[in-house]
Design a protein around this motif. Structure first.
Motif, PDB file in Angstrom:
ATOM      1  N   GLN A 127       0.817  -1.198   0.000  1.00 51.92           N
ATOM      2  CA  GLN A 127       0.000   0.000   0.000  1.00 51.92           C
ATOM      3  C   GLN A 127       0.855   1.253   0.000  1.00 51.92           C
ATOM      4  O   GLN A 127       1.879   1.319   0.681  1.00 51.92           O
ATOM      5  CB  GLN A 127      -0.882   0.045   1.252  1.00 51.92           C
ATOM      6  CG  GLN A 127      -1.975  -0.986   1.312  1.00 51.92           C
ATOM      7  CD  GLN A 127      -2.785  -0.830   2.576  1.00 51.92           C
ATOM      8  OE1 GLN A 127      -2.285  -1.024   3.683  1.00 51.92           O
ATOM      9  NE2 GLN A 127      -4.052  -0.500   2.428  1.00 51.92           N
ATOM     10  N   ALA A 128       0.391   2.274  -0.707  1.00 50.99           N
ATOM     11  CA  ALA A 128       0.974   3.604  -0.615  1.00 50.99           C
ATOM     12  C   ALA A 128       0.320   4.303   0.574  1.00 50.99           C
ATOM     13  O   ALA A 128      -0.911   4.369   0.654  1.00 50.99           O
ATOM     14  CB  ALA A 128       0.723   4.397  -1.886  1.00 50.99           C
ATOM     15  N   LEU A 129       1.112   4.810   1.514  1.00 55.69           N
ATOM     16  CA  LEU A 129       0.573   5.400   2.735  1.00 55.69           C
ATOM     17  C   LEU A 129       1.307   6.678   3.078  1.00 55.69           C
ATOM     18  O   LEU A 129       2.487   6.836   2.740  1.00 55.69           O
ATOM     19  CB  LEU A 129       0.698   4.421   3.910  1.00 55.69           C
ATOM     20  CG  LEU A 129      -0.063   3.092   3.792  1.00 55.69           C
ATOM     21  CD1 LEU A 129       0.349   2.148   4.911  1.00 55.69           C
ATOM     22  CD2 LEU A 129      -1.561   3.325   3.817  1.00 55.69           C
ATOM     23  N   CYS A 130       0.625   7.581   3.772  1.00 58.93           N
ATOM     24  CA  CYS A 130       1.270   8.777   4.316  1.00 58.93           C
ATOM     25  C   CYS A 130       2.067   8.372   5.562  1.00 58.93           C
ATOM     26  O   CYS A 130       1.992   7.222   6.004  1.00 58.93           O
ATOM     27  CB  CYS A 130       0.222   9.829   4.667  1.00 58.93           C
ATOM     28  SG  CYS A 130      -0.867   9.325   6.022  1.00 58.93           S
ATOM     29  N   GLN A 131       2.792   9.307   6.132  1.00 63.91           N
ATOM     30  CA  GLN A 131       3.621   8.976   7.278  1.00 63.91           C
ATOM     31  C   GLN A 131       2.790   8.504   8.453  1.00 63.91           C
ATOM     32  O   GLN A 131       3.124   7.522   9.124  1.00 63.91           O
ATOM     33  CB  GLN A 131       4.454  10.207   7.690  1.00 63.91           C
ATOM     34  CG  GLN A 131       5.546   9.870   8.704  1.00 63.91           C
ATOM     35  CD  GLN A 131       6.555   8.898   8.132  1.00 63.91           C
ATOM     36  OE1 GLN A 131       7.207   9.151   7.128  1.00 63.91           O
ATOM     37  NE2 GLN A 131       6.690   7.740   8.775  1.00 63.91           N
ATOM     38  N   THR A 132       1.678   9.199   8.676  1.00 64.62           N
ATOM     39  CA  THR A 132       0.825   8.848   9.811  1.00 64.62           C
ATOM     40  C   THR A 132       0.325   7.412   9.703  1.00 64.62           C
ATOM     41  O   THR A 132       0.396   6.634  10.671  1.00 64.62           O
ATOM     42  CB  THR A 132      -0.375   9.810   9.883  1.00 64.62           C
ATOM     43  OG1 THR A 132       0.107  11.143  10.041  1.00 64.62           O
ATOM     44  CG2 THR A 132      -1.297   9.453  11.037  1.00 64.62           C
ATOM     45  N   HIS A 133      -0.160   7.062   8.549  1.00 70.17           N
ATOM     46  CA  HIS A 133      -0.733   5.728   8.413  1.00 70.17           C
ATOM     47  C   HIS A 133       0.331   4.656   8.214  1.00 70.17           C
ATOM     48  O   HIS A 133       0.086   3.485   8.536  1.00 70.17           O
ATOM     49  CB  HIS A 133      -1.766   5.718   7.289  1.00 70.17           C
ATOM     50  CG  HIS A 133      -3.017   6.454   7.637  1.00 70.17           C
ATOM     51  ND1 HIS A 133      -3.325   7.695   7.127  1.00 70.17           N
ATOM     52  CD2 HIS A 133      -4.012   6.145   8.497  1.00 70.17           C
ATOM     53  CE1 HIS A 133      -4.471   8.104   7.640  1.00 70.17           C
ATOM     54  NE2 HIS A 133      -4.896   7.200   8.479  1.00 70.17           N
ATOM     55  N   THR A 134       1.489   5.037   7.735  1.00 67.59           N
ATOM     56  CA  THR A 134       2.603   4.084   7.697  1.00 67.59           C
ATOM     57  C   THR A 134       2.987   3.710   9.123  1.00 67.59           C
ATOM     58  O   THR A 134       3.128   2.536   9.448  1.00 67.59           O
ATOM     59  CB  THR A 134       3.812   4.676   6.972  1.00 67.59           C
ATOM     60  OG1 THR A 134       3.460   4.967   5.622  1.00 67.59           O
ATOM     61  CG2 THR A 134       4.979   3.690   6.979  1.00 67.59           C
ATOM     62  N   ASP A 135       3.124   4.740   9.978  1.00 63.55           N
ATOM     63  CA  ASP A 135       3.498   4.480  11.357  1.00 63.55           C
ATOM     64  C   ASP A 135       2.421   3.642  12.062  1.00 63.55           C
ATOM     65  O   ASP A 135       2.735   2.734  12.834  1.00 63.55           O
ATOM     66  CB  ASP A 135       3.676   5.803  12.114  1.00 63.55           C
ATOM     67  CG  ASP A 135       4.854   6.594  11.584  1.00 63.55           C
ATOM     68  OD1 ASP A 135       4.917   7.826  11.827  1.00 63.55           O
ATOM     69  OD2 ASP A 135       5.716   5.985  10.895  1.00 63.55           O
ATOM     70  N   ALA A 136       1.182   3.952  11.775  1.00 62.92           N
ATOM     71  CA  ALA A 136       0.083   3.234  12.412  1.00 62.92           C
ATOM     72  C   ALA A 136       0.075   1.767  11.997  1.00 62.92           C
ATOM     73  O   ALA A 136      -0.115   0.868  12.819  1.00 62.92           O
ATOM     74  CB  ALA A 136      -1.250   3.890  12.057  1.00 62.92           C
ATOM     75  N   ARG A 137       0.288   1.525  10.729  1.00 64.97           N
ATOM     76  CA  ARG A 137       0.284   0.142  10.233  1.00 64.97           C
ATOM     77  C   ARG A 137       1.480  -0.636  10.775  1.00 64.97           C
ATOM     78  O   ARG A 137       1.361  -1.802  11.151  1.00 64.97           O
ATOM     79  CB  ARG A 137       0.305   0.108   8.708  1.00 64.97           C
ATOM     80  CG  ARG A 137      -0.954   0.649   8.063  1.00 64.97           C
ATOM     81  CD  ARG A 137      -2.143  -0.295   8.225  1.00 64.97           C
ATOM     82  NE  ARG A 137      -3.412   0.374   8.016  1.00 64.97           N
ATOM     83  CZ  ARG A 137      -4.074   0.403   6.863  1.00 64.97           C
ATOM     84  NH1 ARG A 137      -3.600  -0.240   5.816  1.00 64.97           N
ATOM     85  NH2 ARG A 137      -5.218   1.044   6.764  1.00 64.97           N
ATOM     86  N   ARG A 138       2.609   0.014  10.841  1.00 64.79           N
ATOM     87  CA  ARG A 138       3.798  -0.675  11.353  1.00 64.79           C
ATOM     88  C   ARG A 138       3.618  -1.001  12.828  1.00 64.79           C
ATOM     89  O   ARG A 138       4.058  -2.065  13.280  1.00 64.79           O
ATOM     90  CB  ARG A 138       5.041   0.192  11.152  1.00 64.79           C
ATOM     91  CG  ARG A 138       5.531   0.192   9.717  1.00 64.79           C
ATOM     92  CD  ARG A 138       6.925   0.751   9.596  1.00 64.79           C
ATOM     93  NE  ARG A 138       7.377   0.610   8.193  1.00 64.79           N
ATOM     94  CZ  ARG A 138       8.005   1.568   7.540  1.00 64.79           C
ATOM     95  NH1 ARG A 138       8.240   2.727   8.120  1.00 64.79           N
ATOM     96  NH2 ARG A 138       8.403   1.379   6.309  1.00 64.79           N
ATOM     97  N   SER A 139       2.975  -0.111  13.560  1.00 63.61           N
ATOM     98  CA  SER A 139       2.731  -0.364  14.980  1.00 63.61           C
ATOM     99  C   SER A 139       1.807  -1.540  15.174  1.00 63.61           C
ATOM    100  O   SER A 139       1.923  -2.295  16.140  1.00 63.61           O
ATOM    101  CB  SER A 139       2.110   0.873  15.642  1.00 63.61           C
ATOM    102  OG  SER A 139       2.970   1.959  15.533  1.00 63.61           O
ATOM    103  N   ALA A 140       0.914  -1.694  14.239  1.00 62.59           N
ATOM    104  CA  ALA A 140      -0.078  -2.762  14.352  1.00 62.59           C
ATOM    105  C   ALA A 140       0.492  -4.127  13.954  1.00 62.59           C
ATOM    106  O   ALA A 140      -0.080  -5.160  14.288  1.00 62.59           O
ATOM    107  CB  ALA A 140      -1.287  -2.450  13.484  1.00 62.59           C
ATOM    108  N   GLU A 141       1.597  -4.134  13.236  1.00 60.11           N
ATOM    109  CA  GLU A 141       2.162  -5.409  12.742  1.00 60.11           C
ATOM    110  C   GLU A 141       2.882  -6.172  13.854  1.00 60.11           C
ATOM    111  O   GLU A 141       3.460  -5.598  14.735  1.00 60.11           O
ATOM    112  CB  GLU A 141       3.144  -5.122  11.596  1.00 60.11           C
ATOM    113  CG  GLU A 141       2.470  -4.622  10.330  1.00 60.11           C
ATOM    114  CD  GLU A 141       1.517  -5.627   9.703  1.00 60.11           C
ATOM    115  OE1 GLU A 141       1.955  -6.720   9.336  1.00 60.11           O
ATOM    116  OE2 GLU A 141       0.312  -5.333   9.621  1.00 60.11           O
TER     117      GLU A 141
END
Lengths: 141, 131
Positions: A127-141
């Motif tokens: 997925q292409a993501l902004c910084q906020t949602h990249t950080d959120a997704r990585r935190s969730a992994e």
């Protein structure tokens, strides 16, 4: 895209929107809306066009899903070729090319500018993501 | 589609053949119109400039039978002239029109839709009862 959003797009752009939009990222709402506005405006380039003419379907839209980019826009002319002008054709190429170029640069969640592509370790599509949602997704992994 | 035609398209137009694996099921009678379509797309390339892949092509076959071709410009917009764009419009319309009236078996241009049995097919009077 959420059903309520797709319903509104179909209501606004019945010639171009359909339930296949459900497969597109939520964050693409803005550029999809812009795309459909541009497609609708193609008919203004037809010779003899009158401002009160009803909206017509000039092209058929098809969405293809890939690993990357997530979706790509394809079109075919529906309006007879004899009515297409060079200017109208040129504008269609511009509209479709711009959409396919810009869409992968948009955060698929919120529509802001993306900062990169997040690749998952499993089979999920990247997925292409902004910084906020990249950080959120990585935190969730 | 016969193996010889598959090999022809895979060799001559790999940029459009390989991304569309459904084309192996393309009707035998449509081989000529497919070749004309790819050739016409190739005409976007000038004889003197470096060859480019101007468009991505997608062939869709619906669940009930009909085929439809779509395109998406790949080359950046600034390289397109309005004549190039109009040529593309004409080419895609020609292939879609041809697929709606060319017999899938013999390639004659008097095909009409045969709606039953599924899948729907475009067949001439001679071949309407073949399968």
């Amino acid at each position: 895209m959420k059903r309520i959003v797709v319903d509104k797009l179909i209501a606004a752009f019945p010639q171009y929107a359909d339930f296949k939009l459900l497969a597109l990222p939520d964050g693409w709402l803005g550029i999809v809306n812009e795309l459909f506005c541009d497609l609708r405006d193609l008919q203004k380039l037809m010779p003899g066009h009158h401002p009160f003419d009803p909206d017509i379907q000039v092209v058929a839209v098809e969405w293809r899903q890939y690993q990357w980019p997530s979706h790509m826009l394809y079109v075919r002319p529906v309006w007879p070729q004899g009515d297409w002008t060079p200017e109208m054709s040129h504008r269609l190429v511009q509209v479709v090319g711009r959409f396919n170029q810009l869409a992968p640069q948009i955060c698929e969640v919120c529509g802001q500018q993306s900062v990169g592509v997040l690749k998952y370790q499993d089979a999920r599509r990247q997925q292409a993501l902004c910084q906020t949602h990249t950080d959120a997704r990585r935190s969730a992994e | 589609m016969k193996q010889e035609f598959i090999e022809f398209f895979a060799a001559e137009y790999p940029q459009w053949w390989h991304p569309n694996p459904v084309l192996k099921d393309f009707p035998e009678g449509w081989t000529a119109i497919l070749a004309e379509f790819f050739h016409a797309l190739d005409l976007l390339n000038s004889p003197v400039s470096q060859k480019k892949i101007w468009v991505s092509v997608y062939f869709d076959r619906s669940e009930i039978g009909p085929w439809t071709a779509y395109v998406s410009p790949v080359v950046r917009f600034k390289d397109w002239s309005s004549e190039d764009a109009l040529h593309l419009i004409r080419v895609i319309e020609v292939i879609n029109n041809a697929m709606s009236r060319t017999c899938e078996i013999c390639g004659s241009f008097d095909g009409i839709p045969r709606l039953q049995p599924k899948p729907e097919r475009i067949l001439c009077e001679v071949h309407r009862h073949v399968d």
